[in-house]
Design a protein around this motif. Structure first.
Motif, mmCIF file in Angstrom:
data_model
loop_
_atom_site.group_PDB
_atom_site.id
_atom_site.type_symbol
_atom_site.label_atom_id
_atom_site.label_comp_id
_atom_site.label_asym_id
_atom_site.label_seq_id
_atom_site.Cartn_x
_atom_site.Cartn_y
_atom_site.Cartn_z
ATOM 1 N N LEU A 68 0.824 -1.209 0.000
ATOM 2 C CA LEU A 68 0.000 0.000 0.000
ATOM 3 C C LEU A 68 0.859 1.261 0.000
ATOM 4 N N ASN A 69 2.055 1.171 0.590
ATOM 5 C CA ASN A 69 2.954 2.317 0.572
ATOM 6 C C ASN A 69 3.443 2.599 -0.847
ATOM 7 N N SER A 70 3.842 1.547 -1.565
ATOM 8 C CA SER A 70 4.308 1.733 -2.946
ATOM 9 C C SER A 70 3.168 2.191 -3.841
ATOM 10 N N GLN A 71 1.947 1.722 -3.567
ATOM 11 C CA GLN A 71 0.797 2.169 -4.353
ATOM 12 C C GLN A 71 0.538 3.654 -4.120
ATOM 13 N N SER A 72 0.750 4.117 -2.898
ATOM 14 C CA SER A 72 0.594 5.545 -2.609
ATOM 15 C C SER A 72 1.610 6.373 -3.387
ATOM 16 N N ILE A 73 2.832 5.842 -3.517
ATOM 17 C CA ILE A 73 3.864 6.531 -4.309
ATOM 18 C C ILE A 73 3.421 6.651 -5.756
ATOM 19 N N ILE A 74 2.906 5.545 -6.318
ATOM 20 C CA ILE A 74 2.444 5.540 -7.707
ATOM 21 C C ILE A 74 1.325 6.555 -7.900
ATOM 22 N N ASP A 75 0.376 6.562 -6.962
ATOM 23 C CA ASP A 75 -0.756 7.488 -7.073
ATOM 24 C C ASP A 75 -0.302 8.942 -7.026
ATOM 25 N N GLU A 76 0.755 9.205 -6.266
ATOM 26 C CA GLU A 76 1.170 10.601 -6.080
ATOM 27 C C GLU A 76 2.017 11.130 -7.235
ATOM 28 N N ILE A 77 2.609 10.239 -8.035
ATOM 29 C CA ILE A 77 3.413 10.731 -9.158
ATOM 30 C C ILE A 77 2.558 11.584 -10.080
ATOM 31 N N GLY A 78 1.383 11.059 -10.453
ATOM 32 C CA GLY A 78 0.474 11.819 -11.318
ATOM 33 C C GLY A 78 0.003 13.090 -10.650
ATOM 34 N N LEU A 79 -0.229 13.015 -9.330
ATOM 35 C CA LEU A 79 -0.665 14.193 -8.573
ATOM 36 C C LEU A 79 0.414 15.270 -8.590
ATOM 37 N N PHE A 80 1.666 14.866 -8.400
ATOM 38 C CA PHE A 80 2.774 15.828 -8.404
ATOM 39 C C PHE A 80 2.948 16.472 -9.773
ATOM 40 N N VAL A 81 2.954 15.635 -10.814
ATOM 41 C CA VAL A 81 3.164 16.156 -12.165
ATOM 42 C C VAL A 81 2.034 17.111 -12.539
ATOM 43 N N TYR B 196 15.864 1.616 -13.487
ATOM 44 C CA TYR B 196 15.876 2.014 -12.095
ATOM 45 C C TYR B 196 14.477 1.855 -11.505
ATOM 46 N N GLU B 197 14.433 1.516 -10.212
ATOM 47 C CA GLU B 197 13.150 1.425 -9.537
ATOM 48 C C GLU B 197 12.615 2.821 -9.214
ATOM 49 N N ILE B 198 11.300 2.962 -9.249
ATOM 50 C CA ILE B 198 10.679 4.218 -8.829
ATOM 51 C C ILE B 198 10.435 4.128 -7.326
ATOM 52 N N THR B 199 11.144 4.984 -6.596
ATOM 53 C CA THR B 199 11.044 5.022 -5.138
ATOM 54 C C THR B 199 10.462 6.368 -4.725
ATOM 55 N N VAL B 200 10.404 6.604 -3.404
ATOM 56 C CA VAL B 200 9.918 7.890 -2.911
ATOM 57 C C VAL B 200 10.761 9.029 -3.473
ATOM 58 N N LEU B 201 12.068 8.795 -3.666
ATOM 59 C CA LEU B 201 12.955 9.832 -4.170
ATOM 60 C C LEU B 201 12.825 10.021 -5.677
ATOM 61 N N THR B 202 12.966 8.942 -6.445
ATOM 62 C CA THR B 202 12.919 9.088 -7.905
ATOM 63 C C THR B 202 11.542 9.526 -8.383
ATOM 64 N N ALA B 203 10.509 9.323 -7.563
ATOM 65 C CA ALA B 203 9.162 9.748 -7.948
ATOM 66 C C ALA B 203 9.042 11.264 -8.018
ATOM 67 N N ILE B 204 9.934 11.992 -7.334
ATOM 68 C CA ILE B 204 9.816 13.455 -7.357
ATOM 69 C C ILE B 204 10.581 14.075 -8.523
ATOM 70 N N ILE B 205 11.320 13.267 -9.296
ATOM 71 C CA ILE B 205 12.137 13.835 -10.384
ATOM 72 C C ILE B 205 11.283 14.447 -11.501
ATOM 73 N N PRO B 206 10.236 13.763 -12.012
ATOM 74 C CA PRO B 206 9.446 14.396 -13.079
ATOM 75 C C PRO B 206 8.875 15.771 -12.702
ATOM 76 N N PRO B 207 8.200 15.917 -11.546
ATOM 77 C CA PRO B 207 7.748 17.269 -11.197
ATOM 78 C C PRO B 207 8.902 18.226 -10.926
ATOM 79 N N LEU B 208 10.027 17.694 -10.474
ATOM 80 C CA LEU B 208 11.202 18.528 -10.252
ATOM 81 C C LEU B 208 11.679 19.141 -11.571
ATOM 82 N N ILE B 209 11.615 18.370 -12.634
ATOM 83 C CA ILE B 209 12.018 18.862 -13.958
ATOM 84 C C ILE B 209 11.106 20.004 -14.389
ATOM 85 N N ILE B 210 9.825 19.900 -14.067
ATOM 86 C CA ILE B 210 8.886 20.984 -14.401
ATOM 87 C C ILE B 210 9.274 22.252 -13.652
#
Length: 805
Positions: free
Chosen positions: A220-233, A277-291
């Motif tokens: 459920l923690n990893s699913q929350s990370i996945i859900d938040e990637i779209g939210l962040f972007v 590379y695996e998508i973790t809590v850290l790598t998940a913030i890279i796409p919105p970081l690029i924006i």
């Protein structure tokens, strides 16, 4: 080397870009398609981040434990404290639920009330056998009540495993097959099978069920990370586009910028897939970081293009000057930002190394995309109309610019006093910072699965497995009575620690064997005496024969190694270190080092140790970032004095943020320690812009300091303000995260960048004015490598180019 960034070089680059527009767009399109095809290779992390390098001693100890006993985090727990559970209907339904769970191919076995086995003594041959506690498929009310009494009163072996005597909570342990526990199959099984089954059971039986265990928490923690990637972007795109439109009041400019950063986001996802590379809590913030980082590039480029159009109206000349004048400075600022992230590569942590590689590469990629796409698209479009240029004459920001200038001109002493006060307060706050290695602290607090974690912590005194591996250094040494007595003393020692649960080991099985030998009488639930062991131990050996293999969970096949499992509450690193510091001397007193080898391990403990290791490495990476950027500044301005004056206004915001963390109780952890390297790499961009413009003004005003600082300040304040606002609100998007670490990261970086903007606008020019005789003079800034040309200098260079051609 300075020739690389000369006017002629950038003029050539501009010509290449504008003459090969179609080819460049085709190449960008092809790369985008290629990287989009790599998305299929993106993998999401199915375990906690391992912050330690593989060769680290703590990791090796954990791997040794896994080699002996296999994966320890494969238990999924389902519990309820419903007072009506032992009524006939609900008791039968609870047992049917366990049977259903046991029938899944992903499940190795379950331990619940319906599956409980009692040890029973048989004499011919002498042996123990496991017989079912519940013999009927359907029980009546009297039987259900009898089973409850027998469980709670006569089976102490299962206390802490199946029931909590104090609260009458009952749980079923579901052991997931170890080969799928860290795979995608686990996620599908839990989300598509377990969760719907539990929800349906709750609805049908009107029983509140709590689910936990490391496989469930991880999923459920990893699913929350996945859900938040779209939210962040989505959030980053929305916030930055609104701010961009507010500044430029142009749909066209906003669309072009959003198109550019979206391509950058696609590249960042593609790069993650390309590198596997695996998508973790850290790598998940890279796409919105690029924006967030890409939009300031767009602001500089589009703002310069519109200024040039307003000045002379020549579109071709304007586009060339955009690339020539802004490209160089933007490259420098993006390089410093990328350098801040690239320092993570030197750490031995795979998690941080991957984050550093992907972030730094994609920051440089978004610079290239901005420099190529924006001029090329504008080259195909008609010249901007007068309405598109109205924002250049805004007067609302003039008030802010005037306030900055007045403060620097008349209140420098106030600026220094405030800076010193902030510094002193920050140092006090820094001494209050704590280090947190909590595995659960950053998890979403408002989710159902986190509330379930709290339930299990309360009912069973912990949820995070802590393993103690005991090496007797002799084959079959575990089942010696002397070893068992030592283990019992260790269990009693652990029971006195309120942060730890009741331990489980082979000692409990041996005690249960004695109880079984005396026909199940619970008063005999204790270790056998030396006289009793001779006739009880032959029975115990039967437990390792046939299909039961009860000893395998606690003792390895040689009998040399034993495990003791205890669950700990979600304590932080400092608290756990205190527990260990107090515990180890007592352990060595029980198990002398010359005769036994004791190892404390487990996933949660590895994570805590990894946090301490990571903090030390990240302090080194921050120091390296400061050194690299200092060298970069020295290369640009060829002056040690300018290094000092440029670093002071960028280090002060970091100290202020660290002090805030101490006062606000925000601990140092993997997510928050990133703040400093990220913010430092970004904030130094403002310093580069200001000092480069300041050098231009010095030359134009015959090296008169006061006449140079104020024009430089007036011109750079607007661009600093615009980019800082974009960065502030862009990073603030991360505060919508349900993860505490990501939320803290967003808030702290935003605050740091705001402090950095004010520091660069107030403290930096004040230092230049106060130290003009010693630092900011003609000798110091004679020939910088960074060539950002004034209009007059540019015209001279253009005339030279025309003559040469």
């Amino acid at each position: 080397m300075s020739k690389i960034f000369s006017f002629g070089f950038w003029n050539t680059i501009a010509g290449v870009i504008l003459r090969n527009r179609t080819v460049i767009l085709v190449i960008i399109g092809a790369i985008t398609i290629f990287l989009a095809m790599q998305w299929k290779n993106m993998r999401f992390s199915y375990t906690e981040a391992n912050l330690l390098p593989d060769h680290h001693e703590i990791n090796q100890e954990y791997q040794k434990f896994l080699d002996q006993f296999g994966e320890e985090g494969n238990v999924l727990l389902i519990a309820t404290n419903d007072p009506t559970l032992f009524t006939r209907e609900k008791f039968n339904a609870w047992n049917k639920l366990a049977e259903k769970l046991d029938s899944f191919p992903e499940v190795e076995y379950t331990i619940g009330i319906g599956e409980l086995k009692k040890l029973q003594k048989f004499s011919n041959p002498p042996r123990f056998e496991l017989v079912p506690l519940v013999k009927e498929d359907q029980v009546n009310q009297k039987q259900a009540s009898n089973y409850k009494k027998e469980l709670f009163d006569s089976l102490p072996f299962y206390e802490g495993l199946v029931y909590s005597k104090n609260t009458n909570t009952v749980q079923t342990a579901v052991y997931i097959k170890k080969d799928i526990v860290n795979s995608k199959r686990r996620k599908i099984f839990i989300l598509d099978e377990i969760v719907p089954l539990i929800k349906n059971f709750e609805k049908e039986q009107n029983i509140e069920v709590h689910v936990s265990g490391m496989p469930y928490i991880r999923t459920l923690n990893s699913q929350s990370i996945i859900d938040e990637i779209g939210l962040f972007v989505g959030g980053a795109l929305l916030v930055t586009s609104l701010i961009f439109f507010f500044f430029f009041r142009s749909f066209r400019a906003t669309f072009i910028s959003m198109f550019t950063v979206i391509i950058g986001v696609m590249w960042s996802f593609g790069f993650l897939g390309l590198m596997h590379y695996e998508i973790t809590v850290l790598t998940a913030i890279i796409p919105p970081l690029i924006i967030v980082i890409g939009i300031p590039n767009c602001i500089f480029l589009i703002n310069k293009y519109q200024q040039e159009i307003k000045n002379h109206g020549n579109k071709a000349k304007s586009l060339q000057r955009v690339i020539t004048k802004v490209g160089n400075a933007t490259l420098m600022t993006n390089v410093t930002t990328a350098a801040g992230f690239a320092t993570f590569i030197i750490t031995e942590s795979t998690l941080l190394k991957e984050f550093g590689i992907v972030a730094s590469v994609n920051i440089l990629a978004i610079f290239v995309l901005s420099l190529l796409i924006i001029p090329i698209i504008y080259s195909y479009m008609p010249r901007p109309k007068e309405k598109h240029l109205k924002h250049l004459g805004k007067t609302w920001i003039e008030g802010f610019v005037d306030w900055i200038q007045r403060t620097v001109r008349h209140r420098r002493i106030t600026i220094y006093i405030c800076s010193i006060l902030f510094l002193v307060a920050s140092i006090i706050g820094i001494y209050q910072i704590k280090v947190s290695g909590s595995l659960l602290e950053d998890m979403p607090k408002d989710t159902g699965f986190f509330q379930d974690i709290q339930f299990f912590e309360k009912e069973f005194d912990g949820i995070l497995p802590l393993e103690i591996l005991i090496n007797t250094k002799k084959k079959k040494g575990v089942l010696k009575l002397s070893t068992l007595k030592r283990m019992q003393r260790l269990e009693e020692l652990l029971l006195d620690i309120p942060e730890l649960s009741q331990p489980v080991s082979v000692v409990d099985l041996v005690k249960y064997s004695k109880q079984a030998y005396y026909n199940g009488n619970p008063k005999y639930y204790q270790l056998p005496t030396s006289q009793e062991q001779n006739f009880i131990f032959p029975y115990i050996k039967s437990l390792s024969n046939g299909n039961s293999n009860q000893l395998d969970a606690y003792v390895d096949s040689t009998g040399q190694y034993a495990r003791m499992t205890v669950f700990m509450k979600d304590v932080g690193t400092e608290e756990m270190e205190k527990i260990e510091e107090n515990l180890w001397p007592k352990i060595y007193k029980i198990f002398p080092k010359d005769r036994y080898e004791i190892t404390m391990t487990g996933r949660a403990l590895v994570f805590q140790k990894g946090t301490t290791y990571l903090v030390k490495n990240l302090v080194m990476s921050l120091a390296l970032a400061i050194v690299l950027i200092a060298i970069f500044m020295a290369w640009m301005f060829r002056s040690f004095r300018m290094i000092i004056i440029s670093l002071v206004p960028n280090l002060l915001p970091l100290l202020i943020t660290a002090g805030m963390m101490g006062f606000l109780g925000i601990p140092i952890k993997p997510s928050t320690i990133l703040v400093f390297s990220i913010a430092f790499g970004i904030s130094v961009d403002d310093t580069i812009h200001f000092l480069a413009k300041y050098r231009q003004e010095l030359k134009a005003h015959n090296w008169k300091i006061k006449k140079s600082v104020y024009p430089a300040l007036r011109e750079t304040t607007v661009s600093m303000f615009y980019t800082s606002i974009v960065l502030f609100f862009g990073f603030s998007v991360f505060m919508i995260s349900s993860f505490g670490g990501t939320k803290a990261l967003g808030g702290l970086v935003s605050a740091t960048l705001l402090f950095a903007m004010l520091s660069n606008l107030l403290l930096l020019p004040s230092l230049l004015l106060s130290l003009e005789r010693n630092i900011a003079n003609k000798k110091t800034l004679k020939k910088p490598h960074l060539q950002i040309l004034t209009d007059g200098e540019e015209m001279e260079e253009e005339e030279k180019e025309d003559k040469e051609n």
